[in-house]
Structure formats: structure tokens, C-alpha cells
Design a protein around this motif. Structure first.
Motif, PDB file in Angstrom:
ATOM      1  N   LEU A  72      48.838  73.051  73.635  1.00 41.68           N
ATOM      2  CA  LEU A  72      49.707  72.835  74.787  1.00 41.68           C
ATOM      3  C   LEU A  72      49.133  73.486  76.034  1.00 41.68           C
ATOM      4  O   LEU A  72      49.808  73.573  77.061  1.00 41.68           O
ATOM      5  N   ASP A  73      47.875  73.947  75.962  1.00 42.38           N
ATOM      6  CA  ASP A  73      47.190  74.549  77.101  1.00 42.38           C
ATOM      7  C   ASP A  73      46.366  73.489  77.831  1.00 42.38           C
ATOM      8  O   ASP A  73      45.907  72.512  77.233  1.00 42.38           O
ATOM      9  N   THR A  74      46.151  73.710  79.128  1.00 41.33           N
ATOM     10  CA  THR A  74      45.380  72.756  79.930  1.00 41.33           C
ATOM     11  C   THR A  74      43.905  72.776  79.552  1.00 41.33           C
ATOM     12  O   THR A  74      43.276  71.733  79.390  1.00 41.33           O
ATOM     13  N   ASP A  75      43.346  73.978  79.394  1.00 40.38           N
ATOM     14  CA  ASP A  75      41.925  74.125  79.086  1.00 40.38           C
ATOM     15  C   ASP A  75      41.738  74.194  77.571  1.00 40.38           C
ATOM     16  O   ASP A  75      42.389  74.984  76.893  1.00 40.38           O
ATOM     17  N   LEU A  76      40.838  73.368  77.048  1.00 36.91           N
ATOM     18  CA  LEU A  76      40.591  73.331  75.607  1.00 36.91           C
ATOM     19  C   LEU A  76      39.361  74.134  75.191  1.00 36.91           C
ATOM     20  O   LEU A  76      39.087  74.271  74.002  1.00 36.91           O
ATOM     21  N   SER A  77      38.618  74.676  76.155  1.00 31.69           N
ATOM     22  CA  SER A  77      37.360  75.360  75.832  1.00 31.69           C
ATOM     23  C   SER A  77      37.577  76.592  74.965  1.00 31.69           C
ATOM     24  O   SER A  77      36.857  76.808  73.981  1.00 31.69           O
ATOM     25  N   PHE A  78      38.561  77.405  75.324  1.00 33.77           N
ATOM     26  CA  PHE A  78      38.809  78.647  74.589  1.00 33.77           C
ATOM     27  C   PHE A  78      39.070  78.351  73.121  1.00 33.77           C
ATOM     28  O   PHE A  78      38.465  78.957  72.224  1.00 33.77           O
ATOM     29  N   LEU A  79      39.970  77.424  72.852  1.00 32.39           N
ATOM     30  CA  LEU A  79      40.323  77.088  71.473  1.00 32.39           C
ATOM     31  C   LEU A  79      39.144  76.462  70.742  1.00 32.39           C
ATOM     32  O   LEU A  79      38.861  76.807  69.584  1.00 32.39           O
ATOM     33  N   THR A  80      38.419  75.574  71.396  1.00 33.43           N
ATOM     34  CA  THR A  80      37.300  74.886  70.752  1.00 33.43           C
ATOM     35  C   THR A  80      36.209  75.866  70.350  1.00 33.43           C
ATOM     36  O   THR A  80      35.664  75.797  69.239  1.00 33.43           O
ATOM     37  N   LYS A  81      35.880  76.790  71.253  1.00 31.39           N
ATOM     38  CA  LYS A  81      34.777  77.719  70.994  1.00 31.39           C
ATOM     39  C   LYS A  81      35.121  78.761  69.945  1.00 31.39           C
ATOM     40  O   LYS A  81      34.233  79.475  69.469  1.00 31.39           O
ATOM     41  N   ARG A  82      36.351  78.868  69.562  1.00 34.68           N
ATOM     42  CA  ARG A  82      36.730  79.809  68.516  1.00 34.68           C
ATOM     43  C   ARG A  82      37.033  79.104  67.193  1.00 34.68           C
ATOM     44  O   ARG A  82      36.522  79.493  66.143  1.00 34.68           O
ATOM     45  N   ALA A  83      37.859  78.070  67.259  1.00 36.78           N
ATOM     46  CA  ALA A  83      38.271  77.410  66.021  1.00 36.78           C
ATOM     47  C   ALA A  83      37.093  76.789  65.278  1.00 36.78           C
ATOM     48  O   ALA A  83      37.066  76.787  64.042  1.00 36.78           O
ATOM     49  N   THR A  84      36.099  76.267  66.008  1.00 39.21           N
ATOM     50  CA  THR A  84      34.959  75.642  65.337  1.00 39.21           C
ATOM     51  C   THR A  84      34.073  76.653  64.615  1.00 39.21           C
ATOM     52  O   THR A  84      33.205  76.256  63.842  1.00 39.21           O
ATOM     53  N   LEU A  85      34.293  77.936  64.842  1.00 36.29           N
ATOM     54  CA  LEU A  85      33.542  78.962  64.114  1.00 36.29           C
ATOM     55  C   LEU A  85      34.095  79.195  62.709  1.00 36.29           C
ATOM     56  O   LEU A  85      33.457  79.882  61.904  1.00 36.29           O
TER      57      LEU A  85
END
Length: 374
Positions: A72-85
Motif C-alpha cells: 500500500l506504499d507508493t514506492d516499491l523499491s524498499f520492499l523489492t530490495k529486501r523481500a527478494t533476499l
């Protein structure tokens, strides 16, 4: 079939209520997003992924590290760079945006061809018009995100699951006729609210997990603590560099994922205890990255010295061959080995780097090299 992207309809035909006026082609990033969204609808990707998620959920622990997340956040970078780890496959959606008109398709109902080129006998037959929509507040932002994540998307490690819609209506070509529209047909929509889709594992807002619709404790514990860790090497690395490094360093990624999965699942569910454990883990990761940096530098120095010695020996041997025995004592001092010693030094360096890639902190060290301090 006629396809028109995000523009007004032909003269004499109604256009979508929220379709932009004029024939302006969207900029490159927005166009990239529109192409992705249309391909997603045309390929029935939403139904395909939903079936896969239901099959995975029904089979228990068949694929415990495939996680579907609604952000539900505007920026997806933070979540992408962590969850894919930590995930094997990350299915990421971003519901709640405005209804964005993408395109309309026109086909003759009688023959299924482009109405402008179908059989003359079809001239009074109805035209089927499909209007394609998606929930998206900013096509430019989405297009930039999809381009940066292209390596992960192509490998299937990341799937962006848009909320898409199709509205279909028939329009007659007979004189003085009127069109009738059907309601929206929903395709691949992940429902939120009181009755969320059970194939959805997590809902994230403000960089925190706020709901676990699937009720899967493993996936919740896998991602929740990772969002709270202090990982400056991720924050300072661009999303494009991050995705490129992950796809180029598959062995290093596997080692990092194995390490982080174990550590995340060990974090206590009690908030106070979890804070202490995460603080210790922060220190452990920072020390691991520092040790990896030192080890890589040590291996590089040793290999450089070996290669330099081999190069000097090669030059000396060449001079002896040309100048005769006058330089033989010099060659004796330098030692022989020449070209093959240089090759051996390079091979040893490559082997050692290969061993380092199997360590959990090598990937994080690589990311730290690309990181720009905030």
C-alpha cells in the motif's frame, strides 16, 4: 483487430470516460508500463498466477519461500530490495490506485477481424469494443520500476501483479443505433478489505507488515523482521544495480538467501525480544560485510603480487633469449615461470573468488560497493 492505446476513439465512436484527449503518445517510461499491463491482460497472466498461488497454498509446504505481497506504499523499491533476499519468487501487487485507461480493441462480432478490413457483408454487424484498464496512480513511476526490475522479472524471481479490468460493449454499425455497455469484468484482481483473497500472503504499509491474509506463519516471519533491519548497502544501491547484481550473482544470492531465511525464522515473535535479536543481527551483518571486504582485498593483493612476479619473469626470460647469457644472473634472481605462472595466478584468483561467492556476506559486500552514502 484494431488496437488503440490511451487515446480518443475514431470519429463517430465514444471514447472511454477517463481516456485522455488527443493523440499524444506517452513518454518512454509510461509507454513501457502500458505495454506490460496490456501484455499481462492479453496473456491472462492474472488467472495463471492466481491458479499457481492457490495450488501452492493447497499443497501445504511445497514452495514455502514463494510469497505474494500487496504493498500500500507508493514506492516499491524498499520492499523489492529486501523481500527478494529471502523469497524464491516474489509476487508483488499495488492495489488501490486510480482506474487508468490503457487501450481499446475493436473486432467485428461476426468475423472477428478488424472492422476496417472485414468482409463487406459485415458492414451492419456489431463491433465488439474491449476497454482495458488497470489501477495505477503514476504510469511513469511504474514504468521506471518495471524497467529497473527487468532482469528479475525475466527470470521469474519477481512478478508484478497489476490490478486490471476489462469493460466490453457492443456497438452497432447500423444507422441510428445505440451502444449498450456491460459492467466491468475483473481479471486477476487481489481483493483486500474484510474478505481478502487467501492467496495473498502479506499486506505491507509504511514498510511494515500490517496483515497476513493467508495466515501462513512462515511467510510472515520470513519478511516481517527483514523490513526492520538496518541495511545501508541496500538503501544506497539503485534498484537497477541491485537487480542486475542479483541476476549476475546467482550463487552468491543462494548463499545469502539461505543465511537470511534461517536468521529471519529465528527471530522471536515477541516485539521486545525481536528488537534485541535484530540489533545483534545488524551488528553481525555489518561485521560479515567488513570481513568479506577484507578477504576479497587480501585475495586480490596476493593474486596481484603473483601475477606481477610472473610478468617480470616473462620479460627477463625474453631478454635472455635475445641478449644471451649476460642477463642470466638477473633471471636467476627473479625466478622463471613466465606466462604459465601468470595464468596460474589468475586461475587461483578466480577459484578463490568462486569460493567467496558461496559465503553469505559476499553479495551484501558487492551491493555495498555500488552503494552511495545518503
Amino acid at each position: 483487430m484494431t488496437v488503440r492505446l490511451a487515446r480518443g476513439w475514431q470519429a463517430g465512436r465514444r471514447r472511454a470516460p477517463d481516456a485522455p484527449e488527443g493523440d499524444q503518445v506517452p513518454d518512454d517510461a509510461a509507454a513501457h508500463a502500458v505495454r506490460y499491463l496490456i501484455d499481462f491482460i492479453d496473456g491472462n497472466r492474472g488467472e495463471e498466477i492466481a491458479r499457481e498461488l492457490r495450488r501452492t497454498a493447497g499443497s501445504g509446504r511445497a514452495r514455502p519461500f514463494d510469497v505474494s505481497v500487496a504493498s500500500l506504499d507508493t514506492d516499491l523499491s524498499f520492499l523489492t530490495k529486501r523481500a527478494t533476499l529471502v523469497t524464491g519468487k516474489l509476487v508483488l501487487s499495488q492495489p488501490g490506485g486510480k482506474h487508468c485507461y490503457l487501450a481499446n480493441r475493436e473486432t467485428c462480432k461476426r468475423c472477428g477481424k478488424d472492422p476496417d478490413h472485414c468482409d463487406p457483408r459485415c458492414r451492419y454487424e456489431d463491433i465488439r469494443i474491449d476497454q482495458l484498464y488497470a489501477e495505477c496512480d503514476d504510469l511513469d513511476r511504474l514504468g521506471a520500476y518495471l524497467r529497473d526490475c527487468a532482469p528479475l522479472l525475466e527470470l521469474g524471481q519477481l512478478v508484478y501483479f497489476p490490478q486490471t479490468f476489462r469493460r466490453t460493449h457492443l456497438e452497432s454499425r447500423a444507422p441510428d443505433s445505440q451502444s449498450t455497455s456491460s459492467p466491468f469484468d475483473t481479471m486477476g484482481r487481489i481483493e483486500l478489505g474484510d474478505n481478502p483473497d487467501r492467496t495473498l500472503d502479506l499486506i505491507v504499509k509504511g514498510h511494515r507488515v500490517v496483515d497476513v491474509p493467508s495466515g501462513d506463519p512462515v511467510k510472515a516471519r520470513l519478511v516481517t523482521p527483514l523490513l526492520q533491519l538496518d541495511l545501508p548497502m541496500l538503501e544506497g544501491t539503485s534498484l537497477r544495480d541491485y537487480c542486475a547484481i542479483l541476476t549476475q550473482e546467482s550463487d552468491a544470492l543462494a548463499a545469502t538467501q539461505a543465511y537470511l531465511r534461517g536468521r529471519m525464522l529465528d527471530v522471536d515473535t515477541d516485539p521486545d525480544k525481536a528488537l534485541v535479536q535484530l540489533a545483534k543481527l545488524d551488528a553481525e551483518i555489518q561485521e560479515g560485510v567488513r570481513a568479506a571486504r577484507s578477504e576479497v582485498a587480501r585475495v586480490a593483493r596476493r593474486s596481484a603480487v603473483q601475477a606481477a612476479g610472473a610478468a617480470v619473469a616473462t620479460v627477463a626470460a625474453t631478454l635472455v633469449a635475445v641478449e644471451g647469457t649476460h642477463l642470466a644472473p638477473v633471471l636467476g634472481m627473479l625466478g622463471a615461470g613466465g606466462f604459465f605462472s601468470a595464468v596460474l595466478a589468475a586461475d587461483q584468483y578466480a577459484d578463490r573468488r568462486g569460493e567467496l561467492r558461496q559465503r553469505p556476506f559476499y553479495l551484501l559486500w558487492l551491493l555495498s560497493r555500488r552503494s552511495v552514502p545518503a
